[in-house]
Design an enzyme around this catalytic site. Sequence first.
Site, PDB file in Angstrom:
ATOM      1  N   ASP A  28       0.845  -1.194   0.000  1.00 24.90           N
ATOM      2  CA  ASP A  28       0.000   0.000   0.000  1.00 24.90           C
ATOM      3  C   ASP A  28       0.886   1.253   0.000  1.00 24.90           C
ATOM      4  OD1 ASP A  28      -1.884   2.085   0.635  1.00 24.90           O
ATOM      5  OD2 ASP A  28      -3.213   0.542   1.420  1.00 24.90           O
ATOM      6  N   SER A  69      -7.224   4.531  -1.571  1.00 26.93           N
ATOM      7  CA  SER A  69      -6.973   3.084  -1.511  1.00 26.93           C
ATOM      8  C   SER A  69      -8.218   2.250  -1.810  1.00 26.93           C
ATOM      9  CB  SER A  69      -6.429   2.696  -0.138  1.00 26.93           C
ATOM     10  OG  SER A  69      -5.111   3.164   0.032  1.00 26.93           O
ATOM     11  N   HIS A 120     -10.155  -2.706   6.678  1.00 23.46           N
ATOM     12  CA  HIS A 120      -9.590  -1.526   6.033  1.00 23.46           C
ATOM     13  C   HIS A 120      -9.792  -1.616   4.526  1.00 23.46           C
ATOM     14  CE1 HIS A 120      -6.429   1.710   5.624  1.00 23.46           C
ATOM     15  NE2 HIS A 120      -7.055   2.100   6.714  1.00 23.46           N
ATOM     16  N   GLU A 248      -1.222  -7.830   2.168  1.00 22.22           N
ATOM     17  CA  GLU A 248      -0.961  -6.397   2.061  1.00 22.22           C
ATOM     18  C   GLU A 248       0.064  -5.930   3.081  1.00 22.22           C
ATOM     19  OE1 GLU A 248      -3.308  -2.127   1.883  1.00 22.22           O
ATOM     20  OE2 GLU A 248      -3.853  -3.554   3.453  1.00 22.22           O
ATOM     21  N   ASP A 253       2.185   2.689   3.327  1.00 22.83           N
ATOM     22  CA  ASP A 253       1.422   3.893   3.037  1.00 22.83           C
ATOM     23  C   ASP A 253       1.417   4.863   4.211  1.00 22.83           C
ATOM     24  OD1 ASP A 253      -0.754   5.440   1.574  1.00 22.83           O
ATOM     25  OD2 ASP A 253      -1.876   4.814   3.354  1.00 22.83           O
ATOM     26  N   HIS A 257       2.836   8.583   4.278  1.00 23.92           N
ATOM     27  CA  HIS A 257       2.010   9.745   4.623  1.00 23.92           C
ATOM     28  C   HIS A 257       2.750  10.646   5.609  1.00 23.92           C
ATOM     29  CE1 HIS A 257      -1.908   9.444   2.721  1.00 23.92           C
ATOM     30  NE2 HIS A 257      -1.980   8.155   2.995  1.00 23.92           N
ATOM     31  N   HIS A 296      -1.028   2.421  -5.190  1.00 22.04           N
ATOM     32  CA  HIS A 296      -0.814   3.816  -5.559  1.00 22.04           C
ATOM     33  C   HIS A 296       0.492   4.238  -4.904  1.00 22.04           C
ATOM     34  CE1 HIS A 296      -1.817   4.940  -1.450  1.00 22.04           C
ATOM     35  NE2 HIS A 296      -2.871   4.159  -1.548  1.00 22.04           N
TER      36      HIS A 296
END
Length: 433
Positions: A28, A69, A120, A248, A253, A257, A296
């Site tokens: 992710d 996501s 999630h 995952e 991610d 962030h 992404h």
Amino acid sequence: MGKKVLTFATLLFVYFAFALNVIILVGDGMSTNQLFLASILEGRILNTMTLPYTGITTTYSADSWVTDSAPAASALFSGFKILNKVIGVLPNGEPVPSIFELAKKAGYKIGIAVTCQITHATPAGVYANVDNRNDELGIAKQFVDKEVVDVAFGGGWQWFTPASKGGSRKDELDLIKAAMEKGYKYISTVNELENISAENEKVLGLFAKNYLDPVSERSSSQPKLDLMTKKALEILSASGKPFMLMVEGSQIDWEAHANDFYGVWKEVVEFDDAVKVALDFAKKDGNTLVIVLGDHETGGLSLSTGGYAINVEQARKAKGTTTMFLKQFNINDKDAFIAGIKEWYGVNMSDSEYETLKKVPSNNLRRELARYISFKVGFGWTTYDHTAQPVPVYAFGPGAENFTGVLDNTDIAKIVARLTKITTVQFPSIVAK
């Protein structure tokens, strides 16, 4: 000799014997630079980079060049563009099944292993259809009601548990009990995971109230992703039926962030360890397709801030994430804070840099400090959010050669459907290009 009659049971056995297993591993927020950051700091080629076929996928959603996501997972797993924040529901309101749901109807076993909560966005893309990804109470109910997933490992027991028992369900539904009544074996500790028998065909393992701790801080009381992947494969493959598993690396991610190079590094390595487990299984099995990709990119990570250099040795000596740092050092204690920055990151912080950071609101301090540290060692960031950057896809096993060139994220589900010969559902109002 008389003619042999092929019974339905025989045909089913033949189908299962040759049906392709599929493992999809999603980093992710991971694009090429997140992988190369970890590779540089590890001083080695990552397992992910050894897969023989490589492609690039675009990631835009139905309403934005920059995807969330939720539609990213829906595109990867269903083959359709979805609006940001939505899971498995088309812009016209039609729900769409994922390739995992279609595979389940075709007789496959289905599994997920994640470091976030299993409700999630990405894991929910395997089995749920909701207008808002934040509806984790509704997603948890769909998990139990739909029974798409046979084996699920991750966090998030609060979404399955009544408020009266410490959970978040004000409707007082006990979904863990409901899952057990449907045949799931429920486990919640690493010891139970390590010792779970593959004879348990349906297992629900929730190892944290919400998401698991970041790998940089995770204690032995919570499992690593490679262990969850290994046990999921053991259980899914034991029945002899074909299976699909989604793994995952959820928190790559989150660290991106925060613009925290150390956090990204360690989360990518944990994910890559799970890739190794999947590859080892596939090489031994001979009938398993492994797909590794990002959903992404997050952060707009660059592998230089100028000067044709990255301070690699300095970065390798970092002691932890800025979250960990701020638990030990109070920014209001100037001397200790500046000394801590030098000790943890090898950075000589000036008085003016300290004063600038001290003015940052407390809720933004972690990421502003992380961006500052990243810049000092040579890693740059353009945003604290997602970007439209394409992401790599790597593949190994039967059919892996199909995952090359420039693809769209919706192509992944379509290629998997074709390779597994699972019939895709047609939606008259939508033309899937």
